[in-house]
Design an enzyme around this catalytic site. Structure first.
Site, PDB file in Angstrom:
ATOM      1  CB  SER A  28     101.160 -71.046  12.404  1.00  0.00           C
ATOM      2  OG  SER A  28     102.516 -71.056  12.659  1.00  0.00           O
ATOM      3  CG  HIS A  59     105.132 -73.400   9.325  1.00  0.00           C
ATOM      4  ND1 HIS A  59     105.067 -72.189   8.680  1.00  0.00           N
ATOM      5  CD2 HIS A  59     104.711 -73.185  10.585  1.00  0.00           C
ATOM      6  CE1 HIS A  59     104.627 -71.278   9.534  1.00  0.00           C
ATOM      7  NE2 HIS A  59     104.412 -71.848  10.695  1.00  0.00           N
ATOM      8  CG  HIS A  86     108.882 -69.065  12.269  1.00  0.00           C
ATOM      9  ND1 HIS A  86     108.479 -70.292  11.818  1.00  0.00           N
ATOM     10  CD2 HIS A  86     107.776 -68.295  12.341  1.00  0.00           C
ATOM     11  CE1 HIS A  86     107.168 -70.267  11.625  1.00  0.00           C
ATOM     12  NE2 HIS A  86     106.714 -69.066  11.930  1.00  0.00           N
ATOM     13  CE1 TYR A  88     110.313 -71.144  15.900  1.00  0.00           C
ATOM     14  CE2 TYR A  88     109.326 -68.967  15.778  1.00  0.00           C
ATOM     15  CZ  TYR A  88     109.232 -70.336  15.637  1.00  0.00           C
ATOM     16  OH  TYR A  88     108.043 -70.897  15.233  1.00  0.00           O
ATOM     17  CD  GLU A  89     111.549 -72.890  11.768  1.00  0.00           C
ATOM     18  OE1 GLU A  89     111.792 -74.003  11.272  1.00  0.00           O
ATOM     19  OE2 GLU A  89     110.716 -72.097  11.288  1.00  0.00           O
ATOM     20  CB  ALA A 116      99.071 -68.056  13.635  1.00  0.00           C
ATOM     21  CG  MET A 210     107.102 -65.541  17.426  1.00  0.00           C
ATOM     22  SD  MET A 210     107.362 -67.167  18.134  1.00  0.00           S
ATOM     23  CE  MET A 210     106.414 -67.034  19.662  1.00  0.00           C
ATOM     24  CB  SER A 211     106.372 -64.834  10.888  1.00  0.00           C
ATOM     25  OG  SER A 211     104.987 -64.548  10.848  1.00  0.00           O
ATOM     26  CG  ASN A 234      97.247 -66.930  20.978  1.00  0.00           C
ATOM     27  OD1 ASN A 234      97.691 -67.243  19.865  1.00  0.00           O
ATOM     28  ND2 ASN A 234      97.867 -66.115  21.792  1.00  0.00           N
ATOM     29  CG  HIS A 246     102.558 -74.528  17.689  1.00  0.00           C
ATOM     30  ND1 HIS A 246     102.617 -73.342  17.000  1.00  0.00           N
ATOM     31  CD2 HIS A 246     102.598 -75.500  16.743  1.00  0.00           C
ATOM     32  CE1 HIS A 246     102.696 -73.588  15.698  1.00  0.00           C
ATOM     33  NE2 HIS A 246     102.690 -74.891  15.516  1.00  0.00           N
TER      34      HIS A 246
HETATM   35  N1  HPA Z   1     102.662 -64.594  20.591  1.00  0.00           N
HETATM   36  C1  HPA Z   1     103.577 -64.699  19.615  1.00  0.00           C
HETATM   37  N2  HPA Z   1     103.356 -65.344  18.487  1.00  0.00           N
HETATM   38  C2  HPA Z   1     102.152 -65.928  18.310  1.00  0.00           C
HETATM   39  C3  HPA Z   1     101.151 -65.840  19.281  1.00  0.00           C
HETATM   40  C4  HPA Z   1     101.415 -65.137  20.490  1.00  0.00           C
HETATM   41  O1  HPA Z   1     100.577 -65.023  21.408  1.00  0.00           O
HETATM   42  N3  HPA Z   1     100.075 -66.528  18.791  1.00  0.00           N
HETATM   43  C5  HPA Z   1     100.419 -66.978  17.556  1.00  0.00           C
HETATM   44  N4  HPA Z   1     101.678 -66.617  17.261  1.00  0.00           N
END
Ligand code: HPA
Length: 272
Positions: A28, A59, A86, A88-89, A116, A210-211, A234, A246
């Protein structure tokens, strides 16, 4: 090779008759690294039969062939995946790991994954780059379930210790500050609750995302050596006053671009 995969490979080879040794997956907001390639051949996901398309912003969904060149230095042939699909997609791990099967079928023996991630370790700061030492699979899912042949193999997926040592040494030699840690995979698409983050921290996670984990599992089964880097975009839920979004993820990815590019470039030279 399945018929589906060989049709994808034929389409790619007709455009780029090259044998890459390293496959790089850009997560990401990190896709711009592809702009630094030389001798680039770019193929859109939509131009490759059976190739999965991502719907997430940041992406691009492109495969690039190229090398990095700097003064007299040149890397080995790279295949770069700008963006990923991902779980979830599509709730289909076969699609999620399809690019890894493509990379291996093209000839790549090393997988370099980036993503990310949210910082779970309180000592981290957004913008940190973390070498992924190990992972926790919090989803209970696995891309090898039902895969013929894989069950009996009893794969033990792992990041390659030798590649990790080279990457750490490279960062040190070029004075690029990095962290080291354990990545925890969640399904998403929602972010985590504060209680979940406390649980993950207790379980030994340093970052959450998530990946990546399904890709590493698939690569292990294919006999590829894997290296991973998380960009901490973050702090995870409950660890910061900032509201998670996001947009924040892609914004931070933008601010670390220079460091991320330097680190990836030097590691790719070191691996070539
Ligand atoms: N949680 C899950 N996936 C993420 C995060 C997060 O805080 N930041 C970037 N991808």
């Amino acid at each position: 090779m399945t018929i589906t995969l060989s049709e994808s490979i034929d389409a790619i080879r007709s455009r780029a008759p090259l044998v890459p040794t390293i496959a790089l997956v850009l997560g990401s907001g990190l896709g711009d690294f592809g702009d630094h390639l030389s001798n680039t051949i770019s193929i859109g996901a939509g131009e490759i039969p059976h190739y999965p398309m991502s719907s997430v912003s940041g992406h691009a969904g492109r495969i690039l062939f190229g090398t990095l060149e700097d003064g007299g230095r040149k890397t080995t042939q790279l295949v770069v995946f700008q963006g990923r699909v991902h779980y979830y997609e599509c709730s289909d791990l076969g699609k999620v790991v399809y690019p890894i099967r493509v990379a291996r079928a093209l000839g790549a023996t090393t997988l370099f994954v980036t993503n990310a991630a949210g910082g779970v370790n309180r000592l981290f700061t957004p913008g940190d780059l973390m070498f992924i030492r190990d992972y926790i699979n919090m989803t209970g899912e696995n891309p090898l379930i039902g895969l013929k042949g894989a069950v009996g193999q009893r794969i033990r997926p792992a990041f390659d210790p030798e590649l990790l040592a080279i990457a750490r040494r490279t960062a040190l030699n070029h004075a690029i500050p990095t962290q080291d840690g354990v990545y925890c995979w969640t399904k998403g698409p929602t972010y985590e609750t504060a209680a979940e983050i406390r649980m993950m921290a207790g379980a030994g996670a340093d970052a959450v995302g998530m990946s990546t984990v399904p890709e590493v599992i698939a690569a292990s089964q294919l006999g590829m050596r894997t290296l991973g880097i998380s960009c901490i975009t973050n702090m995870a839920t409950g660890l910061s006053k900032e509201k998670l979004s996001h947009a924040e993820v892609t914004e931070t990815a933008n601010t670390v671009k220079a460091n991320f590019t330097r680190l990836l470039t030097e590691i790719l030279f070191a691996l070539s």
